[in-house]
Design an enzyme around this catalytic site. Structure first.
Site, short mmCIF file in Angstrom:
data_model
loop_
_atom_site.label_atom_id
_atom_site.label_comp_id
_atom_site.label_asym_id
_atom_site.label_seq_id
_atom_site.Cartn_x
_atom_site.Cartn_y
_atom_site.Cartn_z
CG ASP A 5 -0.09 -0.84 3.85
OD1 ASP A 5 -0.33 -0.01 4.74
OD2 ASP A 5 -0.16 -2.07 4.02
CG HIS A 56 4.51 -1.12 4.60
ND1 HIS A 56 3.89 -2.12 5.32
CD2 HIS A 56 4.25 -1.39 3.29
CE1 HIS A 56 3.29 -2.95 4.50
NE2 HIS A 56 3.49 -2.54 3.26
CG HIS A 60 6.69 -3.93 0.20
ND1 HIS A 60 6.18 -5.13 -0.21
CD2 HIS A 60 5.63 -3.21 0.66
CE1 HIS A 60 4.87 -5.16 -0.01
NE2 HIS A 60 4.51 -4.00 0.52
CG HIS A 158 -2.09 -0.73 -1.41
ND1 HIS A 158 -3.20 -1.54 -1.27
CD2 HIS A 158 -1.04 -1.42 -0.87
CE1 HIS A 158 -2.83 -2.68 -0.68
NE2 HIS A 158 -1.53 -2.63 -0.42
#
Length: 434
Positions: A5, A56, A60, A158
């Site tokens: 991510d 995503h 964010h 990540h």
């Protein structure tokens, strides 16, 4: 299945991709639109290496706290970024702060259902390595290992958002070991039984995406340059404020040692936005006109040259350049929460307002002290009663201001003409009797 991510990141995404490619393992990268627009080449490299791309959101945010229009804009902007960066669209999405199905509550479930109705496939995880907290490469590797053994799992890691060196080292351990134990690594598309979740974007979408990515790139560079420029100007303003404090004290001490003439002028304050605009326009034009008229002072010798070489650059910076940059602060305040860091933009804006308030409180008494000293040097014959000033009638708003030393120069140049009741001087749009 390994998922990553918050990328792509120029420091860590290539290193993670290199580890996966070396071991022949596909990964699924859920990118933010902001990062994809800033680093389009990294997105293309991931696709060329056979990795899967998911959405995503753009900036964010927690979609559960956003309005319906904001929820729609986040993936839409990210699709524009993907189309401009790599010419693709993705039907795969992962919501920030809702990586596991158990994390869904009422509001986030409503958002998930809304995205599903839009045609998105939502991806959740079984095991969160919490590598963002940097617990150590060994702890991340253990958290990425299926538990219990032999069961398939979706792992969250990540590739951006901070130092990901531990994540890179952690991948070197479980990937070859799990392959040796018979595990097969897959993408989300393979898991749900479809050929692909990432398709090519149309020609129109690619052009729109290219314009969007170009705009984000140019704006990012511009913001960086303007940020440095505003920082320099801000430092100069604070330095000037300190110098003014020192000079104001010197002026005040000198003024106490000499006779003072309370020459006071009153000018009508603007009563509307149109009057305010016209007044500011006249002041700005007059400042630039005066600077240009006296440009020769930069090369003159003696007192005039020393004054010109010190005064004209200060005039250019603080009376011409700084006012021109002022609207950019407002534009950056609007730009920051959308494309930048809202947690930093808003405090920075409040800091600018605070500095302006402090400087204003310091500058007002300093100017009065300096002007009083200049008036004292001009002589005691320049006292102007308030009732003698045109425009000082009842019912009008006025502000008092000391007569500048240029009044004495006006007399020397012969701008004073005879008038009933004494001499009259016109200076800066105001009439003085003395």
């Amino acid at each position: 299945m390994l998922t990553f991510d918050d990328g792509p990141d120029p420091a860590w995404t290539p290193r993670i991709r290199e580890v996966l490619d070396r071991h022949g393992v596909p990964g699924t990268f859920f990118v933010t639109g902001r990062q994809a627009a800033r680093h389009p080449g990294l997105v293309r490299d991931l696709i060329r290496s056979g990795h899967e791309i998911g959405v995503h959101t753009f900036s964010h945010p927690d979609l559960a706290t956003r309005s319906g229009d904001a929820v729609d804009r986040e993936p839409a902007f990210t699709q524009l970024a993907l189309a401009g960066a790599a010419g693709v669209h993705s039907s795969l999405v992962r919501m920030p702060y809702s990586s596991t199905a158990g994390a869904l509550d009422g509001p986030s479930w409503s958002v998930a259902r809304h995205l599903g109705e839009k045609g998105y496939v939502l991806a959740f995880v079984d095991q969160d390595t919490r590598d963002w907290s940097r617990p150590g490469a060994r702890a991340i590797a253990d958290a990425a290992t299926p538990d219990p053994p032999g069961r398939g799992t979706v792992v969250l890691l990540h590739d951006s958002g901070g130092d990901r060196s531990q994540t890179v080292r952690a991948l070197e351990t479980p990937v070859p070991r799990l392959k040796a134990d018979g595990y097969r690594f897959a993408t989300v598309a393979e898991l749900v039984g479809v050929e692909r979740l990432t398709d090519g974007a149309g020609t129109a979408a690619r052009w729109q995406g290219w314009v969007f990515v170009t705009a984000v790139t140019v704006s990012g560079t511009t913001v960086s340059v303007l940020g440095v420029l505003l920082l320099v100007v801000g430092g100069l303003v604070l330095a000037r404020c300190g110098v003014m404090l020192v000079l104001a004290r010197r002026h005040a001490r000198r003024a106490r040692r000499r006779p003072r003439a309370d020459a006071v002028a009153r000018t009508e304050a603007p009563g509307s936005l149109r009057q305010l605009w016209r007044q500011r326009y006249r002041w700005s034009y007059g400042t630039m006109q005066a600077a240009w008229k006296h440009r020769h002072a930069l090369v003159e010798r003696g007192h005039a040259g020393r004054f010109g070489r010190a005064g004209l650059p200060l005039l250019a910076v603080f009376r011409i350049l700084t006012p021109l940059l002022a609207p950019l602060i407002d534009l950056l305040t609007v730009y920051g929460p959308v494309f930048g860091n809202a947690a930093l933009t808003l405090p920075a804006w409040c800091g600018v307002l605070a500095v302006q308030g402090i400087v204003r409180r310091v500058r007002v008494p300093s100017r009065r002290g300096a002007a009083a000293a200049a008036v004292g040097a001009a002589g005691a014959a320049d006292r102007v009663p308030a009732g003698d000033v045109p425009g000082a009638g009842a019912g009008l708003s006025h502000r008092a201001q000391r007569v500048p030393a240029a009044l004495a120069a006006a007399r020397a140049e012969g701008e004073c003409g005879g008038a009933a009741g004494g001499r009259r001087t016109t200076l800066g749009g105001m009439t003085w009797r003395h």
